[in-house]
Design a protein around this motif. Sequence first.
Motif: not given
Length: 263
Positions: A100-109
């Motif tokens: 569930e990558v979209v649950e993480a903040r975009q600056d983290t991914t």
Amino acid sequence: MLTLQAPFYRAVNDEVEVFHAAARRGAPVLLKGPTGCGKTRFVEAMAHELGRDLITVAGHEDMTSADLVGRFLLKGGETVWVDGPLTRAVREGAIFYLDEVVEARQDTTVVIHPLADHRRELPVDRLGITLPAAEGFQLVISYNPGYQSVLKSLKESTRQRFIAIELGFPPPDVEREVVAREAGVDPSTADILVRLANTIRNLDGSPLREVASTRMLILTAGLVAEGLNLRSAVQAAMVLVLSDDADVVRALGELVDAVLPRA
């Protein structure tokens, strides 16, 4: 980590062949599919087949890059560096699965970008080093397209680095086999649950945010395997889980009455 017993996964299309080809190239993989359709089990099965360790992290809105890469911690009066799960996977040549990558903040991914292209390296800014990915390292991420919104979507700069595999709920014959095997119930029970799930999935104008998943069917069947009657198991593990709205719960109950055999 690797398990002695192979995780059971029943292929539906060419997903296994695609994953193996990507793994041979060290290419990152993006898994798309609804909640509970078997994305995690698929990765577990692929890791076992390839003989690689698997490190899994669930994405969430409070996740920081340090949660993935690592941080300095106080131990015994000293400050020591502790690798995060992503760094461990890079060093050890494991499969790293960010669920569930979209649950993480975009600056983290964004931290995964150098690992998802030709560079295959992880900058560790706090140590002032860049780690090349060890042989066998592979990056796998997943998300549920049904949950996408303006605020929670996968950036194009991220998507275009990945090989995409789309997974869905399996066809009825495969889903019956999965439910029966995973929960330890007879084929007739699995058949009833699969027919009920497909009825729910095909409702016109459904008010449900999520439909009955394969995982939900396995949980329901597991209650039956423990001696609970089928109707009570369906109520506890499906109907009451799918909605809190009294009218929707009532409507689902009527649907259950129409599908389940009468006592």
